[in-house]
Write a protein that holds these residues in place. Structure first.
Motif, PDB file in Angstrom:
ATOM      1  N   VAL A  24       0.836  -1.200   0.000  1.00  0.00           N
ATOM      2  CA  VAL A  24       0.000   0.000   0.000  1.00  0.00           C
ATOM      3  C   VAL A  24       0.872   1.251   0.000  1.00  0.00           C
ATOM      4  O   VAL A  24       0.670   2.175  -0.799  1.00  0.00           O
ATOM      5  CB  VAL A  24      -0.952  -0.001   1.218  1.00  0.00           C
ATOM      6  CG1 VAL A  24      -1.625   1.349   1.400  1.00  0.00           C
ATOM      7  CG2 VAL A  24      -1.985  -1.105   1.072  1.00  0.00           C
ATOM      8  N   GLU A  25       1.839   1.296   0.897  1.00  0.00           N
ATOM      9  CA  GLU A  25       2.673   2.497   1.001  1.00  0.00           C
ATOM     10  C   GLU A  25       3.598   2.659  -0.194  1.00  0.00           C
ATOM     11  O   GLU A  25       3.913   3.770  -0.588  1.00  0.00           O
ATOM     12  CB  GLU A  25       3.462   2.492   2.299  1.00  0.00           C
ATOM     13  CG  GLU A  25       2.625   2.804   3.506  1.00  0.00           C
ATOM     14  CD  GLU A  25       1.852   4.113   3.409  1.00  0.00           C
ATOM     15  OE1 GLU A  25       2.413   5.141   2.964  1.00  0.00           O
ATOM     16  OE2 GLU A  25       0.670   4.115   3.781  1.00  0.00           O
ATOM     17  N   LEU A  26       4.022   1.571  -0.786  1.00  0.00           N
ATOM     18  CA  LEU A  26       4.872   1.648  -1.969  1.00  0.00           C
ATOM     19  C   LEU A  26       4.131   2.348  -3.101  1.00  0.00           C
ATOM     20  O   LEU A  26       4.715   3.169  -3.818  1.00  0.00           O
ATOM     21  CB  LEU A  26       5.322   0.257  -2.398  1.00  0.00           C
ATOM     22  CG  LEU A  26       6.349   0.179  -3.509  1.00  0.00           C
ATOM     23  CD1 LEU A  26       7.604   0.967  -3.159  1.00  0.00           C
ATOM     24  CD2 LEU A  26       6.720  -1.272  -3.779  1.00  0.00           C
ATOM     25  N   ALA A  27       2.843   2.068  -3.248  1.00  0.00           N
ATOM     26  CA  ALA A  27       2.030   2.748  -4.262  1.00  0.00           C
ATOM     27  C   ALA A  27       1.968   4.244  -3.970  1.00  0.00           C
ATOM     28  O   ALA A  27       2.071   5.069  -4.888  1.00  0.00           O
ATOM     29  CB  ALA A  27       0.635   2.145  -4.310  1.00  0.00           C
ATOM     30  N   ASN A  28       1.809   4.605  -2.697  1.00  0.00           N
ATOM     31  CA  ASN A  28       1.793   6.033  -2.323  1.00  0.00           C
ATOM     32  C   ASN A  28       3.142   6.687  -2.595  1.00  0.00           C
ATOM     33  O   ASN A  28       3.203   7.804  -3.115  1.00  0.00           O
ATOM     34  CB  ASN A  28       1.428   6.195  -0.848  1.00  0.00           C
ATOM     35  CG  ASN A  28      -0.009   5.852  -0.568  1.00  0.00           C
ATOM     36  OD1 ASN A  28      -0.865   5.897  -1.449  1.00  0.00           O
ATOM     37  ND2 ASN A  28      -0.306   5.492   0.663  1.00  0.00           N
ATOM     38  N   PHE A  29       4.222   6.013  -2.220  1.00  0.00           N
ATOM     39  CA  PHE A  29       5.558   6.574  -2.413  1.00  0.00           C
ATOM     40  C   PHE A  29       5.868   6.768  -3.896  1.00  0.00           C
ATOM     41  O   PHE A  29       6.508   7.744  -4.280  1.00  0.00           O
ATOM     42  CB  PHE A  29       6.626   5.686  -1.785  1.00  0.00           C
ATOM     43  CG  PHE A  29       6.551   5.595  -0.284  1.00  0.00           C
ATOM     44  CD1 PHE A  29       5.854   6.521   0.468  1.00  0.00           C
ATOM     45  CD2 PHE A  29       7.179   4.566   0.378  1.00  0.00           C
ATOM     46  CE1 PHE A  29       5.786   6.436   1.851  1.00  0.00           C
ATOM     47  CE2 PHE A  29       7.125   4.467   1.762  1.00  0.00           C
ATOM     48  CZ  PHE A  29       6.425   5.397   2.496  1.00  0.00           C
ATOM     49  N   ALA A  30       5.408   5.841  -4.721  1.00  0.00           N
ATOM     50  CA  ALA A  30       5.649   5.946  -6.161  1.00  0.00           C
ATOM     51  C   ALA A  30       4.960   7.183  -6.736  1.00  0.00           C
ATOM     52  O   ALA A  30       5.422   7.736  -7.741  1.00  0.00           O
ATOM     53  CB  ALA A  30       5.170   4.687  -6.868  1.00  0.00           C
ATOM     54  N   GLN A  31       3.876   7.625  -6.093  1.00  0.00           N
ATOM     55  CA  GLN A  31       3.167   8.828  -6.527  1.00  0.00           C
ATOM     56  C   GLN A  31       3.688  10.076  -5.832  1.00  0.00           C
ATOM     57  O   GLN A  31       3.160  11.161  -6.011  1.00  0.00           O
ATOM     58  CB  GLN A  31       1.673   8.684  -6.249  1.00  0.00           C
ATOM     59  CG  GLN A  31       1.010   7.583  -7.037  1.00  0.00           C
ATOM     60  CD  GLN A  31      -0.447   7.382  -6.632  1.00  0.00           C
ATOM     61  OE1 GLN A  31      -0.946   8.041  -5.718  1.00  0.00           O
ATOM     62  NE2 GLN A  31      -1.113   6.465  -7.296  1.00  0.00           N
TER      63      GLN A  31
END
Length: 141
Positions: A24-31
């Motif tokens: 979940v956080e990896l998706a946020n960090f990628a954005q």
């Protein structure tokens, strides 16, 4: 031995939670969204603490099993399966952590570039600054 199998499955459950949190956080960090980074790290630490506790319980249960004797073939297969699942989660989590670190590194580099640009702009603007003559005006008054 059943206690060890239960504990191994519990450990895998928490590794799955850790993996899901990273996802979940990896998706946020990628954005470029790092708003939840503190919560992310705190939650990871809590999950790791639980995993350490489960590992300690596995060690205790393992010591008891060694004193009692052998294990059945089906128990051995369950342990092997649980350990294989654990290894898979650990490998995936390592891949995720590498991606998380890459996202953080990119954000850090972006901030550094931005700060350097602000510094250059500030120097350029200061070259056009006019001197104020307030001291001379004060003297004349």
């Amino acid at each position: 031995m059943n206690r060890i199998i239960t504990l191994l499955n519990e450990k895998n459950h928490y590794l799955e939670k850790f993996y899901a949190l990273n996802e979940v956080e990896l998706a946020n960090f990628a954005q470029g969204q790092f708003d939840n980074i503190e919560y992310f790290y705190q939650t990871r630490e809590r999950i790791l603490d639980v995993i350490k506790y489960v590992d300690a319980q596995i060690d205790k249960a393992h010591d008891g099993v060694q004193q009692m004797g052998g294990i059945t073939e089906s128990q051995r297969n369950e342990v092997k399966e649980a350990l294989a699942i654990k290894d898979e989660y650990v490998a995936r989590i390592i891949e995720q952590d590498i991606q998380v670190l890459a996202c953080i590194e990119m954000a850090k580099n972006s901030i550094i570039k931005e700060l350097q640009e602000v510094r250059r702009t500030k120097k350029g603007v200061s070259g056009y600054k006019t001197k104020t003559f307030t001291n001379r005006l004060d003297e004349e008054v």
